[in-house]
Design a protein around this motif. Sequence first.
Motif, short mmCIF file in Angstrom:
data_model
loop_
_atom_site.label_atom_id
_atom_site.label_comp_id
_atom_site.label_asym_id
_atom_site.label_seq_id
_atom_site.Cartn_x
_atom_site.Cartn_y
_atom_site.Cartn_z
N LEU A 219 -21.14 2.65 39.21
CA LEU A 219 -19.90 2.24 39.85
C LEU A 219 -18.89 1.82 38.78
CD1 LEU A 219 -21.20 0.01 42.81
CD2 LEU A 219 -20.44 2.39 42.92
N MET A 220 -17.64 1.74 39.17
CA MET A 220 -16.59 1.24 38.30
C MET A 220 -15.74 0.26 39.08
SD MET A 220 -14.11 4.60 38.21
CE MET A 220 -12.54 3.72 38.26
N GLU A 221 -15.02 -0.60 38.36
CA GLU A 221 -14.15 -1.58 39.01
C GLU A 221 -12.71 -1.31 38.60
OE1 GLU A 221 -13.65 -6.25 38.40
OE2 GLU A 221 -15.58 -5.70 39.31
N ARG A 222 -11.86 -1.16 39.59
CA ARG A 222 -10.45 -0.86 39.32
C ARG A 222 -9.78 -2.07 38.65
NH1 ARG A 222 -8.06 3.14 42.14
NH2 ARG A 222 -6.18 1.91 42.58
N ALA A 223 -8.83 -1.78 37.77
CA ALA A 223 -8.11 -2.84 37.06
C ALA A 223 -7.37 -3.74 38.05
CB ALA A 223 -7.12 -2.22 36.08
N GLY A 224 -7.32 -5.03 37.75
CA GLY A 224 -6.68 -5.99 38.64
C GLY A 224 -5.18 -5.84 38.72
N SER A 225 -4.59 -5.11 37.76
CA SER A 225 -3.14 -4.93 37.74
C SER A 225 -2.66 -3.75 38.59
CB SER A 225 -2.66 -4.71 36.30
OG SER A 225 -3.31 -3.58 35.73
N LEU A 226 -3.59 -2.95 39.11
CA LEU A 226 -3.20 -1.78 39.89
C LEU A 226 -2.58 -2.20 41.21
CD1 LEU A 226 -6.23 0.63 39.30
CD2 LEU A 226 -3.95 0.77 38.29
N ARG A 227 -1.63 -1.41 41.67
CA ARG A 227 -0.94 -1.71 42.93
C ARG A 227 -1.85 -1.45 44.13
NH1 ARG A 227 4.55 1.41 43.77
NH2 ARG A 227 3.07 3.14 43.59
N GLY B 265 -8.91 -4.49 41.43
CA GLY B 265 -10.18 -5.17 41.25
C GLY B 265 -11.31 -4.70 42.13
N GLN B 266 -11.12 -3.60 42.84
CA GLN B 266 -12.15 -3.16 43.78
C GLN B 266 -13.14 -2.19 43.14
OE1 GLN B 266 -10.75 -1.95 47.55
NE2 GLN B 266 -12.68 -1.04 48.17
N PRO B 267 -14.45 -2.39 43.36
CA PRO B 267 -15.45 -1.44 42.88
C PRO B 267 -15.37 -0.12 43.64
CG PRO B 267 -16.44 -3.59 43.30
CD PRO B 267 -15.07 -3.62 43.91
N PRO C 292 -8.30 0.72 30.06
CA PRO C 292 -8.31 -0.60 30.69
C PRO C 292 -7.18 -0.81 31.70
CG PRO C 292 -8.67 -0.78 28.32
CD PRO C 292 -8.25 0.64 28.59
N ALA C 293 -6.12 -0.05 31.57
CA ALA C 293 -5.03 -0.17 32.54
C ALA C 293 -5.43 0.38 33.90
CB ALA C 293 -3.79 0.57 32.03
N GLU C 294 -6.46 1.21 33.94
CA GLU C 294 -6.93 1.81 35.19
C GLU C 294 -8.28 1.25 35.63
OE1 GLU C 294 -5.36 3.97 37.00
OE2 GLU C 294 -3.75 4.70 35.71
N THR C 295 -9.15 0.98 34.67
CA THR C 295 -10.53 0.58 34.97
C THR C 295 -10.87 -0.72 34.25
OG1 THR C 295 -11.12 2.92 35.15
CG2 THR C 295 -12.93 1.33 34.98
N ALA C 296 -11.32 -1.72 35.01
CA ALA C 296 -11.68 -3.01 34.40
C ALA C 296 -13.05 -2.96 33.75
CB ALA C 296 -11.64 -4.11 35.46
N ARG C 297 -13.99 -2.31 34.42
CA ARG C 297 -15.34 -2.21 33.87
C ARG C 297 -16.10 -1.10 34.56
NH1 ARG C 297 -19.64 -6.20 36.62
NH2 ARG C 297 -18.58 -6.64 38.59
N VAL C 298 -17.18 -0.66 33.92
CA VAL C 298 -18.09 0.34 34.46
C VAL C 298 -19.47 -0.28 34.43
CG1 VAL C 298 -19.06 2.65 34.15
CG2 VAL C 298 -16.65 2.23 33.61
#
Length: 263
Positions: A101-109, A113-115, A189-195
């Motif tokens: 899974l991956m977690e979306r960056a918190g800055s995305l519109r 922050g959603q996995p 990192p602008a798109e993905t917070a973590r994998v």
Amino acid sequence: MTRGTRDDSGVARVAAPSALDSGPGPGRDSGPGSGEGSAGQRDLRLITHGLPGWLDPVVEAVRTVRPTQLSRFLPPEDGRGRQSAVLILFGEGPAGPELLLMERAGSLRSHPGQPSFPGGALDPEDGDPHTTGPLHAALREAEEETGLDPAGVQLFGVLPRLYIPVSEFVVTPVLGWWREPSPVGAVDPAETARVFTVPVADLTDPENRATAVHPSGHLGPAFTVNNALVWGFTAGVIDRMLHFAGWERPWDRSRQVPLDWRA
């Protein structure tokens, strides 16, 4: 574990996809993959031969599940909707079978922050959306978002296409076996917070299951795993896979987790 019976070739035909549930859609929408192992340079097929035995129930579920068993939201008959794909990648880690899974960056519109599963919209270079296009797109997006080496992935099935009314995405879930694991991480990192990976045992643990309550009143399955709340589209797919693979354990559906206004 003894493997189930396969056909002689172990090669499955790519069926025209079909159906699942509402909630957040695929990840970012980016260009074609590159590099020697990129999906765009591979002749992709669905191959069931050589999978670990514990995936047998998943292979059977993919073969037999009907769209209406997954969702009441089916792709529009008039062809509307943006064709896209996600990669549901099974691997095997220290705690046994697991999912990437991956977690979306918190800055995305959209859904910050959603996995989610790696994935996104099909590009013209991916090919026919009704045959191998989703296979190419799922691997391409996974490579672009997580750094995954597509050469180490064996694709073995697709679920019926799913429609997400809120975003008008028509999503093909593509299933793969991480035959040769490669290093992964957030490429942008602008798109993905973590994998991260989640053991299937954690997903089936009743203590990690809940019902997500959206401010709109919508209820859906959720998982509290790896310091993340997995809900919406991704949780709906996982919930149905666990059910039809026979891995689901009884859990308290009255346990609710409220979502905030940004969800």
